[in-house]
Design an enzyme around this catalytic site. Structure first.
Site, PDB file in Angstrom:
ATOM      1  N   LYS A 174      15.506  32.828 -18.640  1.00 50.50           N
ATOM      2  CA  LYS A 174      15.655  31.372 -18.665  1.00 50.50           C
ATOM      3  C   LYS A 174      15.441  30.831 -17.253  1.00 50.50           C
ATOM      4  CE  LYS A 174      18.514  27.586 -20.314  1.00 50.50           C
ATOM      5  NZ  LYS A 174      17.988  26.695 -19.270  1.00 50.50           N
ATOM      6  N   ASP A 227      -2.332  41.612  23.823  1.00 53.03           N
ATOM      7  CA  ASP A 227      -2.150  43.039  23.536  1.00 53.03           C
ATOM      8  C   ASP A 227      -3.099  43.476  22.425  1.00 53.03           C
ATOM      9  OD1 ASP A 227      -1.305  45.590  23.303  1.00 53.03           O
ATOM     10  OD2 ASP A 227       0.815  45.134  23.044  1.00 53.03           O
TER      11      ASP A 227
END
Length: 608
Positions: free
Chosen positions: A23, A529
């Site tokens: 539900k 990096d």
């Protein structure tokens, strides 16, 4: 046409002739598609198309798929799907109240709702509501299979019309409803007919109630409601009002006690001191009020001082079997003030957004046993005391945890794992699933450098027709993602691209950016990096908390948020769910992007 409606039950029917559906908290919706066009109507017969234009757009786009089954009438629930077992009631309510066409269009684009279909009334112009439920469901399933539409609710899918299936095993579906904090289930008798406008005993709704011990503070004379509260220190915190669940004789007795012990009375209320303790069941909190509260029982064994806000908060989510939260009141962060139970609630709410990025990846966590003010440590090896439901995978002599489900995430949360770091590939694959640029400024004060670098990378992506995503690191930088098809490109391939981008940024702004590995040689420049993107390296997962004093989150962003006003500290645990409800998930289409990413032409050019 008025829909058939379920009746509320507190006890499940017995027998093998009942099946179960999840539900969902949404708007009941009947979909009509005939010669007059497409209509989507609420249970009161009001049009929903204007409020939810994404549904009509999806249906029209897929008209060729649906054409063989027209005209038809389908019965369903219009929802903002939070996970496979829960819809977000607040979000659908906000959408339902919108009137601005511009705002509706924005929400339809960034946070589309879904139509979950669970029954069929007419198919190919033939009314079939007189046929039994299982036969109707069989025909409905065949429609979805032929239209190649999802056979299960899926919050990540871009298909906005999905099938709501039934289950024969109650325990299987109920454990998931509890686990994902769903509203409950509807159990249906297998031979029922679809009866217009009838509230039937052949469809029964059985809800996932939460329970709270509280005390009565007032009685409203005009409607008979009892107002409830709990203590936070010496202050009374109102939590809502209740009426249903009391037997007639209980109402009479309770009113008499209130009348005899009242503090004061005005035209609207009778007020009393905290003294009468009761246990109330409710669905969830909405706008600081209990939703659908029902009286459960008197608690004559309790004193009002035992009814506290802390206990109330702890009980707001039912725990699934096998999961235990120890020391829920343990303080973890000071500013914002967060206890362990707050952190567990965050993990539970964020799990639909966070778990897909942890799926089948070897997990490294950072644990803070004494909260953010205490010492922390990295953990890769799964401890021997981990419960059986925790999945692991051995790699290079380490028994890694693989966090593929909410139960494991909650267990890790109870272990006070704050940070979730993952590699760039799944453990079953050799090649990366995405490229990530980690834009790491020398300090938070230099965060503007990360913003500048991300904007340059976005320019590169746009010129190369690549689709990128961006998030905060949750600490002091930004991370830019390029989703790739799984296990397709090698790390050598991706290194070509990361090197190209790094060198491009360096050529654009050598005073601002650097690829220097040695920190002492970087100065005040931002380090790009590009080497970090490699096998065995890790990155903080989207939506993972960080062990910062401010309880910040590694937060996915919309690209237009990457500007000079961006601030890492604006994205914290207490506000993250509200943010998602407001602006949607910026990574919503992350996984779909993998299949359309035009990376091969770029790579071919770089290899020349």
């Amino acid at each position: 046409m008025k829909p058939m409606l379920p009746s509320l039950t507190f006890e499940l029917p017995k027998g093998s002739d009942w099946v179960y559906e999840v539900k969902y908290d949404g708007f009941r919706a009947i979909l009509y598609w005939d010669s007059a066009g497409i209509r989507l109507e609420s249970k009161n017969g009001k049009s929903l198309m204007e409020q939810f234009p994404e549904i009509k757009s999806f249906l029209e786009t897929n008209k060729a798929k649906f054409a063989p089954f027209l005209p038809f009438i389908l019965d369903g629930e219009l929802v903002f799907l939070e996970n496979a077992y829960k819809a977000n009631f607040h979000s659908i309510q906000v959408r339902g109240r919108m009137r601005s066409e511009k705002k509706i269009a924005e929400k339809a684009n960034t946070s589309p709702c879904k139509l979950l279909i669970f029954d069929v009334i007419m198919l190919n112009g033939k009314k079939i509501q007189e046929e039994n439920f299982l036969l109707r469901k069989e025909k409905l399933t065949a429609l979805f299979k032929k239209c190649i539409l999802p056979l299960l609710p899926d919050e990540k899918s871009t298909e906005l019309v999905q099938l709501l299936p039934y289950y024969q095993n109650f325990n299987e579906i109920w454990e998931n409803v509890i686990l994902f904090d769903g509203e409950g289930i509807v159990t249906k008798q297998v031979t029922n007919k679809w009866e217009e406008g009838k509230r039937t005993s052949l469809w029964l709704k059985y809800k996932n109630w939460k329970y709270v011990n509280c005390f009565i503070t007032a009685y409203e004379k005009s409607n008979g409601y009892y107002y409830a509260g709990v203590f936070q220190d010496d202050q009374i915190i109102p939590i809502g009002q209740f009426l249903f669940g009391l037997k007639p004789e209980e109402k009479i007795a309770l009113f008499q006690i209130i009348k005899e012990n009242m503090l004061e009375e005005d035209n609207q209320f009778i007020y009393i001191e905290p003294a009468i303790c009761v246990e109330v069941k409710y669905l969830e909190m909405y706008e600081e009020q209990m939703r659908e509260p029902h009286f459960h029982q008197f608690r004559f064994d309790l004193k009002p001082e035992a009814c506290t806000l802390n206990h109330f908060i702890q009980g707001q989510k039912n725990l699934p079997p096998g999961v235990e939260i120890t020391h829920p009141e343990k303080p973890l962060w000071a500013t914002p003030s967060l206890q362990k139970i707050d952190y567990i609630h965050y993990l539970r709410e964020i799990s639909p957004y966070m778990l897909p990025y942890l799926n089948n990846r070897l997990l490294t966590v950072i644990r803070y046993p004494h909260g953010v003010l205490g010492e922390s440590f990295y953990q890769k090896d799964c401890p021997e005391y981990a419960p059986d439901f925790v999945q692991t995978h051995m790699d290079d002599g380490i028994q890694y945890i693989v966090c593929n489900d909410l139960k494991t995430l909650l267990w890790l949360g109870n272990q006070l794992a704050f940070e979730y770091h993952i590699p760039f590939q799944k453990y079953s694959q050799q090649h990366p699933s995405e490229i990530v640029f980690d834009l790491d400024p020398p300090s938070r004060k230099a965060f503007g450098l990360a913003i500048k670098a991300a904007q340059y990378i976005k320019e590169i992506f746009d010129q190369l027709e690549l689709i990128g995503f961006v998030k905060t690191s949750g600490n002091k930088g930004l991370q830019v993602y390029l989703p790739l098809p799984d296990n397709t490109y090698s790390y050598e391939d991706t290194r070509l691209f990361t090197t190209f981008v790094a060198n491009y940024l360096l050529s654009k702004e050598p005073r601002l950016f650097t690829i220097e590995r040695m920190k002492k040689n970087r100065g005040d420049r931002l380090y790009i990096d590009y080497i970090q993107h490699a096998e065995g390296k890790t990155i903080i997962a989207p939506y993972s908390p960080r062990g910062t004093m401010e309880a910040t989150i590694a937060t996915p962003l919309h690209w237009d948020e990457v500007n000079d006003h961006l601030n890492i500290v604006d994205f914290q645990i207490p506000s993250m769910i509200q943010r998602l409800n407001k602006v949607g998930d910026p990574f919503q289409h992350f996984f779909q992007t993998k299949e359309i990413q035009k990376f091969t032409p770029v790579l071919d050019f770089l290899k020349k």
